[in-house]
Write an enzyme that holds these catalytic residues in place. Structure first.
Site, PDB file in Angstrom:
ATOM      1  N   ASP A   1       0.775  -1.185  -0.015  1.00 33.35           N
ATOM      2  CA  ASP A   1       0.053   0.070  -0.020  1.00 33.35           C
ATOM      3  C   ASP A   1       0.981   1.173  -0.089  1.00 33.35           C
ATOM      4  OD1 ASP A   1      -2.521   1.316  -0.046  1.00 33.35           O
ATOM      5  OD2 ASP A   1      -2.599   1.322   2.042  1.00 33.35           O
TER       6      ASP A   1
ATOM      7  N   GLN B   1      -3.251   2.299  15.087  1.00 28.79           N
ATOM      8  CA  GLN B   1      -1.975   2.564  14.125  1.00 28.79           C
ATOM      9  C   GLN B   1      -1.018   3.739  14.891  1.00 28.79           C
ATOM     10  OE1 GLN B   1      -3.451   4.212  10.664  1.00 28.79           O
ATOM     11  NE2 GLN B   1      -1.365   4.857   9.644  1.00 28.79           N
TER      12      GLN B   1
ATOM     13  N   HIS C   1      -3.562  14.174   1.053  1.00 30.19           N
ATOM     14  CA  HIS C   1      -3.907  13.305   1.739  1.00 30.19           C
ATOM     15  C   HIS C   1      -2.762  13.219   2.858  1.00 30.19           C
ATOM     16  CE1 HIS C   1      -4.947   9.911   4.476  1.00 30.19           C
ATOM     17  NE2 HIS C   1      -3.740   9.228   4.012  1.00 30.19           N
TER      18      HIS C   1
ATOM     19  N   ARG D   1       0.928  16.619  13.044  1.00 26.36           N
ATOM     20  CA  ARG D   1       2.250  17.544  13.296  1.00 26.36           C
ATOM     21  C   ARG D   1       1.845  18.914  13.303  1.00 26.36           C
ATOM     22  NH1 ARG D   1       4.056  13.267  10.448  1.00 26.36           N
ATOM     23  NH2 ARG D   1       4.208  14.741   8.354  1.00 26.36           N
TER      24      ARG D   1
ATOM     25  N   TYR E   1       2.943   2.590  14.825  1.00 24.94           N
ATOM     26  CA  TYR E   1       3.598   2.901  13.738  1.00 24.94           C
ATOM     27  C   TYR E   1       4.944   3.378  14.186  1.00 24.94           C
ATOM     28  CZ  TYR E   1       3.468   7.866  13.642  1.00 24.94           C
ATOM     29  OH  TYR E   1       3.360   9.259  13.660  1.00 24.94           O
TER      30      TYR E   1
ATOM     31  N   THR F   1      -4.825   6.407   0.153  1.00 22.51           N
ATOM     32  CA  THR F   1      -5.951   7.452   0.292  1.00 22.51           C
ATOM     33  C   THR F   1      -5.866   8.244  -0.942  1.00 22.51           C
ATOM     34  OG1 THR F   1      -5.972   7.152   2.791  1.00 22.51           O
ATOM     35  CG2 THR F   1      -7.297   8.609   1.606  1.00 22.51           C
TER      36      THR F   1
ATOM     37  N   LYS G   1      -3.915  -1.843  10.320  1.00 20.79           N
ATOM     38  CA  LYS G   1      -4.108  -2.053   8.896  1.00 20.79           C
ATOM     39  C   LYS G   1      -4.668  -3.418   8.492  1.00 20.79           C
ATOM     40  CE  LYS G   1      -2.913   2.338   7.342  1.00 20.79           C
ATOM     41  NZ  LYS G   1      -3.871   3.209   6.416  1.00 20.79           N
TER      42      LYS G   1
ATOM     43  N   TYR H   1       1.221   5.708  -0.618  1.00 21.14           N
ATOM     44  CA  TYR H   1       0.702   6.838   0.213  1.00 21.14           C
ATOM     45  C   TYR H   1       0.824   7.885  -0.784  1.00 21.14           C
ATOM     46  CZ  TYR H   1       0.821   9.925   4.571  1.00 21.14           C
ATOM     47  OH  TYR H   1       0.635  10.906   5.579  1.00 21.14           O
TER      48      TYR H   1
ATOM     49  N   GLU I   1      -9.651  12.380   7.793  1.00 20.05           N
ATOM     50  CA  GLU I   1      -9.586  13.773   7.259  1.00 20.05           C
ATOM     51  C   GLU I   1     -10.902  14.573   7.164  1.00 20.05           C
ATOM     52  OE1 GLU I   1      -6.927  13.669   3.534  1.00 20.05           O
ATOM     53  OE2 GLU I   1      -7.795  11.713   3.881  1.00 20.05           O
TER      54      GLU I   1
ATOM     55  N   GLU J   1     -10.288   4.109   3.881  1.00 20.97           N
ATOM     56  CA  GLU J   1      -9.435   4.846   3.221  1.00 20.97           C
ATOM     57  C   GLU J   1      -9.816   4.516   1.524  1.00 20.97           C
ATOM     58  OE1 GLU J   1      -5.390   5.604   5.550  1.00 20.97           O
ATOM     59  OE2 GLU J   1      -5.273   4.194   3.862  1.00 20.97           O
TER      60      GLU J   1
ATOM     61  N   THR K   1      -8.857  -5.600   4.180  1.00 24.36           N
ATOM     62  CA  THR K   1      -8.726  -4.628   3.217  1.00 24.36           C
ATOM     63  C   THR K   1     -10.013  -5.476   1.921  1.00 24.36           C
ATOM     64  OG1 THR K   1      -6.297  -4.337   3.396  1.00 24.36           O
ATOM     65  CG2 THR K   1      -7.126  -3.877   1.093  1.00 24.36           C
TER      66      THR K   1
END
Length: 406
Positions: free
Chosen positions: A121, A236, A128, A137, A240, A340, A249, A123, A354, A195, A253
Site C-alpha cells: 500500500d 495505528q 492526503h 504535526r 507505527y 488514500t 491495517k 501513500y 481527514e 481509506e 482490506t
C-alpha cells in the site's frame, strides 16, 4: 454497443468488460465477464468455437476459480481476449450461442477475483499526506523530507484481502496510554476508519534482482480494482513508530469483485499534477501517466465524499518502478494500492480521519447527525467511474463493507 439487453450506454457496455470470478446454481467458481447487469460465463462461450489466437486455451484458463492463470498469460493474450469479447458481445451474429451463457447478476455469487500474492500500500496523494501531517504535526512540516522524492509505501497482509460484501469485524488491539497511565489501553478500536483507494493487479511476474521500469507498467499490470484500506487509527497511532503500519491495517482490506483491464481506461488517462522537484531518472514518466477516476464514498447510503483520483501526485507506473528498484520481484496476483485518494476540498477527502480532522471537527449528515469514525452497523460503499472510449462512463465496480462488533 452491445446487443445484450440493457448494456448499451450503461456503465458496463463494451468499453468496459471487467473480469471477475462467479459461481451459480451449485457449480464451481469460474471466470466471468460483466456486461450490463449480466455475467457472461467466459469459459463456456470460449469453448464453443475454439479460442482466438494461439497459445494457451482461454476456455481452459477461464474455467479456473481465479483470474491468476489468465493474468499470467501476458499483455498479448489480454489484448486478444479483449478483442474477441468485444466481437462476441458486440456483433449480434453471436447472440444465439452466447445468450444462454448470460446469467443475471443478482443470481450469482461473486468471489475474490484473484489469489493475492503480495500486497503493498502506497501513500501517493499529496493532499492526503499533507492533511495527515497537519493533523498529527500541527507545529511542524506537513510532509516528511522524503515525500516528494519517492512513493512511500508499506508491505501489507495479503491473506486479509477480502471481496466486497464481506463483513468487517471491529479489531482489538493496543492504544496509547491514557492520561496519567503507564500501561497502554487494550480493547476494541474506537477510531475505525476507511481509506478510498485504487488497487493495481499484477499479471506478469518479474525475476528477482531485475528492476521493472516505469515504461513497462502496462506489460506487467493487467488492471485496476477499487479498494478500501480499513484502518484502526488508535491502534495505528500507538504502533507505527518506528516501523510503520501493522495491526492497525492488517485486519481487513476490501476490493471490488471486478478487475477492469487497463485497456478499458485509455480514455481516462491524464497528465500528472506537476512534480517538484523532478523525480530521479528511474521515476520519470511521460504524458498521461495519471487516471481521471471519480470516486464516491457512501456512509449508510449517503454520499459523504467525492475523492478525485486525477489529483494523485505519484502515478501507478512510478509506484511499480519504485517497488522493484531494489530488485524485489513481482508475482502474478500481486496487488498494490494507491493510498488514500483526497482532493483539495473538504468534501473530496478519502478518509474519515481527514473529513473529521482527526475527530475534532465532526462532519454532518443529512439527518443532522455529526460523525467522526465508524460505528458498529455502519455500511461503507465506494463507487468509482471513469470516462469510457465510447464517450460515456464506465463503472469500476462497488466495494462494500459493513462493520460488525468486536
Amino acid at each position: 454497443m452491445s446487443w445484450v439487453t440493457g448494456a448499451a450506454g450503461s456503465l458496463f457496455d463494451l468499453d468496459n468488460l471487467p473480469y471477475g470470478v462467479f459461481s451459480y446454481a451449485g457449480q464451481e467458481p469460474r471466470v466471468g465477464v460483466r456486461i450490463g447487469d449480466f455475467v457472461m460465463d467466459a469459459s463456456a462461450v470460449a469453448a464453443y468455437g475454439g479460442d482466438p489466437g494461439d497459445g494457451p486455451h482461454l476456455a481452459e484458463v477461464w474455467s479456473r476459480p481465479s483470474l491468476n492463470p489468465f493474468l499470467a498469460l501476458g499483455r498479448e493474450a489480454w489484448d486478444i481476449a479483449r478483442d474477441w469479447l468485444i466481437e462476441v458481445l458486440g456483433n449480434d451474429v453471436h447472440e444465439p450461442r452466447t445468450a444462454a451463457h448470460l446469467i443475471p447478476l443478482d443470481r450469482v455469487t461473486l468471489h475474490l477475483p484473484f489469489e493475492v500474492a503480495d500486497y503493498v500500500d502506497f501513500y501517493a496523494s499529496v493532499q492526503h499526506a499533507t492533511n495527515v501531517g497537519r493533523i498529527f504535526r500541527p507545529d511542524g512540516e506537513a510532509l516528511t523530507p522524503n515525500w516528494r522524492h519517492l512513493p512511500i509505501g508499506y508491505h501489507g497482509r495479503a491473506g486479509t484481502v477480502v471481496v466486497s460484501g464481506t463483513p468487517v469485524r471491529r479489531p482489538v488491539g493496543q492504544g496509547r496510554p491514557g492520561a496519567g497511565e503507564a500501561r497502554p489501553a487494550f480493547g476494541p478500536s474506537r477510531r475505525l476508519d476507511i481509506e478510498a483507494e485504487l488497487g493495481f493487479v499484477v499479471g506478469v511476474p518479474s525475476t528477482q534482482g531485475d528492476r521493472v521500469p516505469a515504461s513497462a507498467f502496462a506489460d506487467h499490470v493487467f488492471g485496476v480494482t477499487p479498494l478500501n484500506d480499513w484502518s484502526a487509527r488508535d491502534i495505528q497511532a500507538w504502533e507505527y513508530v518506528p516501523l510503520g503500519p501493522f495491526l492497525g491495517k492488517s485486519f481487513a482490506t476490501s476490493i471490488s469483485p471486478w478487475v477492469t483491464p487497463l485497456a478499458a481506461l485509455e480514455a481516462a488517462r491524464v497528465d500528472l499534477p506537476a512534480q517538484d522537484p523532478e523525480p530521479l531518472e528511474y521515476l520519470r514518466v511521460g504524458e498521461r501517466a495519471g487516471f481521471d477516476i471519480a470516486y464516491e464514498v457512501l456512509l449508510n447510503g449517503e454520499v459523504v465524499s467525492r475523492p478525485p483520483y486525477a489529483a494523485m501526485y505519484w502515478s501507478p507506473a512510478q509506484m511499480l518502478a519504485h517497488l522493484t528498484v531494489n530488485g524485489a520481484s513481482l508475482r502474478t496476483g500481486d496487488l498494490y494500492a494507491s493510498g488514500t485518494i483526497s482532493g483539495d476540498e473538504r468534501d473530496q477527502r478519502g478518509s474519515f480521519l481527514e473529513l473529521s480532522w482527526g475527530g475534532s471537527e465532526p462532519f454532518a449528515l443529512s439527518d443532522g447527525r455529526a460523525r467522526t469514525f465508524l460505528e458498529d452497523g455502519d455500511e461503507i460503499v465506494l463507487r468509482a467511474t471513469a470516462p469510457g472510449v465510447l464517450g460515456g462512463r464506465i463503472g469500476l465496480g462497488e466495494v462494500t463493507g459493513k462493520i460488525s462488533p468486536s
